[in-house]
Design a protein around this motif. Structure first.
Motif, PDB file in Angstrom:
ATOM      1  N   GLY A  21       0.824  -1.209   0.000  1.00 48.12           N
ATOM      2  CA  GLY A  21       0.000   0.000   0.000  1.00 48.12           C
ATOM      3  C   GLY A  21       0.852   1.251   0.000  1.00 48.12           C
ATOM      4  O   GLY A  21       0.647   2.167  -0.804  1.00 48.12           O
ATOM      5  N   LYS A  22       1.842   1.282   0.884  1.00 48.74           N
ATOM      6  CA  LYS A  22       2.721   2.460   0.976  1.00 48.74           C
ATOM      7  C   LYS A  22       3.580   2.603  -0.279  1.00 48.74           C
ATOM      8  O   LYS A  22       3.730   3.696  -0.826  1.00 48.74           O
ATOM      9  N   GLU A  23       4.138   1.488  -0.716  1.00 49.04           N
ATOM     10  CA  GLU A  23       5.031   1.515  -1.879  1.00 49.04           C
ATOM     11  C   GLU A  23       4.320   2.012  -3.135  1.00 49.04           C
ATOM     12  O   GLU A  23       4.816   2.899  -3.835  1.00 49.04           O
ATOM     13  N   THR A  24       3.140   1.464  -3.405  1.00 48.91           N
ATOM     14  CA  THR A  24       2.425   1.862  -4.627  1.00 48.91           C
ATOM     15  C   THR A  24       1.878   3.283  -4.515  1.00 48.91           C
ATOM     16  O   THR A  24       1.847   4.017  -5.498  1.00 48.91           O
ATOM     17  N   PHE A  25       1.460   3.691  -3.322  1.00 40.20           N
ATOM     18  CA  PHE A  25       0.951   5.056  -3.146  1.00 40.20           C
ATOM     19  C   PHE A  25       2.074   6.067  -3.384  1.00 40.20           C
ATOM     20  O   PHE A  25       1.886   7.061  -4.089  1.00 40.20           O
ATOM     21  N   LEU A  26       3.238   5.788  -2.830  1.00 34.44           N
ATOM     22  CA  LEU A  26       4.392   6.678  -3.029  1.00 34.44           C
ATOM     23  C   LEU A  26       4.763   6.763  -4.513  1.00 34.44           C
ATOM     24  O   LEU A  26       4.982   7.847  -5.042  1.00 34.44           O
ATOM     25  N   GLU A  27       4.830   5.612  -5.170  1.00 35.54           N
ATOM     26  CA  GLU A  27       5.179   5.598  -6.596  1.00 35.54           C
ATOM     27  C   GLU A  27       4.186   6.409  -7.424  1.00 35.54           C
ATOM     28  O   GLU A  27       4.563   7.083  -8.365  1.00 35.54           O
ATOM     29  N   THR A  28       2.910   6.313  -7.054  1.00 37.22           N
ATOM     30  CA  THR A  28       1.861   6.945  -7.842  1.00 37.22           C
ATOM     31  C   THR A  28       1.742   8.444  -7.577  1.00 37.22           C
ATOM     32  O   THR A  28       1.512   9.219  -8.495  1.00 37.22           O
ATOM     33  N   PHE A  29       1.887   8.852  -6.315  1.00 42.59           N
ATOM     34  CA  PHE A  29       1.532  10.229  -5.969  1.00 42.59           C
ATOM     35  C   PHE A  29       2.639  11.103  -5.381  1.00 42.59           C
ATOM     36  O   PHE A  29       2.468  12.313  -5.287  1.00 42.59           O
ATOM     37  N   ALA A  30       3.774  10.554  -4.965  1.00 41.98           N
ATOM     38  CA  ALA A  30       4.799  11.348  -4.277  1.00 41.98           C
ATOM     39  C   ALA A  30       5.324  12.510  -5.128  1.00 41.98           C
ATOM     40  O   ALA A  30       5.555  13.601  -4.615  1.00 41.98           O
ATOM     41  N   ALA A  31       5.496  12.277  -6.419  1.00 38.86           N
ATOM     42  CA  ALA A  31       6.087  13.307  -7.274  1.00 38.86           C
ATOM     43  C   ALA A  31       5.160  14.503  -7.500  1.00 38.86           C
ATOM     44  O   ALA A  31       5.621  15.585  -7.856  1.00 38.86           O
ATOM     45  N   ASN A  65       2.658  15.612  -5.190  1.00 36.06           N
ATOM     46  CA  ASN A  65       2.038  16.094  -3.956  1.00 36.06           C
ATOM     47  C   ASN A  65       3.132  16.496  -2.972  1.00 36.06           C
ATOM     48  O   ASN A  65       4.277  16.065  -3.101  1.00 36.06           O
ATOM     49  N   THR A  66       2.762  17.273  -1.954  1.00 33.53           N
ATOM     50  CA  THR A  66       3.763  17.684  -0.973  1.00 33.53           C
ATOM     51  C   THR A  66       4.149  16.503  -0.085  1.00 33.53           C
ATOM     52  O   THR A  66       3.342  15.605   0.159  1.00 33.53           O
ATOM     53  N   GLU A  67       5.363  16.562   0.394  1.00 39.19           N
ATOM     54  CA  GLU A  67       5.881  15.527   1.282  1.00 39.19           C
ATOM     55  C   GLU A  67       5.004  15.390   2.533  1.00 39.19           C
ATOM     56  O   GLU A  67       4.736  14.295   3.008  1.00 39.19           O
ATOM     57  N   GLU A  68       4.555  16.549   3.060  1.00 36.94           N
ATOM     58  CA  GLU A  68       3.734  16.560   4.275  1.00 36.94           C
ATOM     59  C   GLU A  68       2.401  15.838   4.041  1.00 36.94           C
ATOM     60  O   GLU A  68       1.956  15.038   4.866  1.00 36.94           O
ATOM     61  N   ASN A  69       1.755  16.133   2.919  1.00 34.85           N
ATOM     62  CA  ASN A  69       0.463  15.516   2.621  1.00 34.85           C
ATOM     63  C   ASN A  69       0.597  14.022   2.387  1.00 34.85           C
ATOM     64  O   ASN A  69      -0.247  13.237   2.824  1.00 34.85           O
ATOM     65  N   ILE A  70       1.662  13.624   1.713  1.00 35.89           N
ATOM     66  CA  ILE A  70       1.916  12.192   1.488  1.00 35.89           C
ATOM     67  C   ILE A  70       2.156  11.505   2.833  1.00 35.89           C
ATOM     68  O   ILE A  70       1.565  10.461   3.129  1.00 35.89           O
ATOM     69  N   ALA A  71       2.999  12.103   3.661  1.00 37.04           N
ATOM     70  CA  ALA A  71       3.324  11.515   4.972  1.00 37.04           C
ATOM     71  C   ALA A  71       2.070  11.367   5.830  1.00 37.04           C
ATOM     72  O   ALA A  71       1.873  10.336   6.486  1.00 37.04           O
ATOM     73  N   GLN A  72       1.200  12.379   5.789  1.00 37.36           N
ATOM     74  CA  GLN A  72      -0.029  12.319   6.579  1.00 37.36           C
ATOM     75  C   GLN A  72      -0.927  11.183   6.095  1.00 37.36           C
ATOM     76  O   GLN A  72      -1.473  10.424   6.890  1.00 37.36           O
ATOM     77  N   TYR A  73      -1.061  11.050   4.783  1.00 36.15           N
ATOM     78  CA  TYR A  73      -1.901   9.972   4.249  1.00 36.15           C
ATOM     79  C   TYR A  73      -1.339   8.600   4.635  1.00 36.15           C
ATOM     80  O   TYR A  73      -2.077   7.709   5.053  1.00 36.15           O
ATOM     81  N   LEU A  74      -0.032   8.427   4.487  1.00 37.98           N
ATOM     82  CA  LEU A  74       0.581   7.136   4.810  1.00 37.98           C
ATOM     83  C   LEU A  74       0.393   6.806   6.291  1.00 37.98           C
ATOM     84  O   LEU A  74       0.108   5.662   6.641  1.00 37.98           O
ATOM     85  N   ALA A  75       0.529   7.820   7.148  1.00 38.45           N
ATOM     86  CA  ALA A  75       0.397   7.601   8.591  1.00 38.45           C
ATOM     87  C   ALA A  75      -1.039   7.285   8.994  1.00 38.45           C
ATOM     88  O   ALA A  75      -1.282   6.457   9.867  1.00 38.45           O
ATOM     89  N   GLU A  76      -2.005   7.940   8.331  1.00 40.49           N
ATOM     90  CA  GLU A  76      -3.410   7.739   8.709  1.00 40.49           C
ATOM     91  C   GLU A  76      -4.104   6.696   7.840  1.00 40.49           C
ATOM     92  O   GLU A  76      -4.678   5.742   8.344  1.00 40.49           O
ATOM     93  N   GLY A  77      -4.062   6.880   6.536  1.00 40.23           N
ATOM     94  CA  GLY A  77      -4.800   6.019   5.616  1.00 40.23           C
ATOM     95  C   GLY A  77      -4.262   4.605   5.515  1.00 40.23           C
ATOM     96  O   GLY A  77      -4.995   3.673   5.194  1.00 40.23           O
TER      97      GLY A  77
END
Length: 174
Positions: A21-31, A33-45
């Motif tokens: 989940g984390k790996e594919t989400f990062l690959e798809t959206f990290a570039a 979106n902001t680092e903060e928003n990605i980190a928040q989603y990974l921590a919560e979602g």
């Protein structure tokens, strides 16, 4: 790609589910979106607690796609009250189809998508629906190619960023 196996995720698979989940989400959206928003989603979602709750929900199911025993993607579907919106008893929601970048274009998404349709038909449902980010043309074109039509839009919050998802649906022929 032959030899791709689709297997239902169980509570024992929570670590692997969180990892893919984390790996594919990062690959798809990290570039894009902001680092903060990605980190928040990974921590919560994608927290263990949230995934555990979703795995224990009788109206949600997760499936891995495996190649040579390696997890290369996953699917999450919801029905009834567990749908993120609509909550229509005649519908199946495809909440997530994610595939590792190395396996894009190799039919893995299509295999997971077919599994979702099979589940919907097996439950006698009338249609499948999903939300796809308006800035993800690859996914939009995948669903259009498979017969989905746009019917609405909704807002998906990623951290403090409000993003528009295009809602699409496909009638299931019984």
């Amino acid at each position: 790609m032959e030899n791709i196996i689709v297997q239902k995720v169980t509570l024992n698979d929570i670590e692997q589910l969180q990892k893919i989940g984390k790996e594919t989400f990062l690959e798809t959206f990290a570039a894009v979106n902001t680092e903060e928003n990605i980190a928040q989603y990974l921590a919560e979602g994608l927290s263990k607690e949230k995934l555990l709750q979703e795995l224990q929900d009788e109206h949600s199911e997760f499936y891995f796609s495996l190649l040579d025993n390696a997890i290369i993607g996953y699917l999450k579907v919801n029905f009834g009250a567990s749908q993120t919106e609509l909550k229509d008893d005649k519908a199946l929601e495809i909440e997530r189809i994610y595939v590792l970048k190395d396996f894009h274009g190799k039919n893995v998404g299509q295999i997971l998508y077919k599994k979702a349709l099979e589940i919907g038909k097996g439950k006698g449902l009338e249609y499948v629906w999903l939300g796809v980010w308006e800035e993800n043309p690859r996914a939009i074109s995948f669903y259009k190619k498979n017969g989905f039509v746009e019917f609405d839009k909704h807002i998906f919050k990623l951290g403090d960023d409000e993003q528009t998802d295009i809602m699409m649906k496909l009638k299931l022929t019984q």
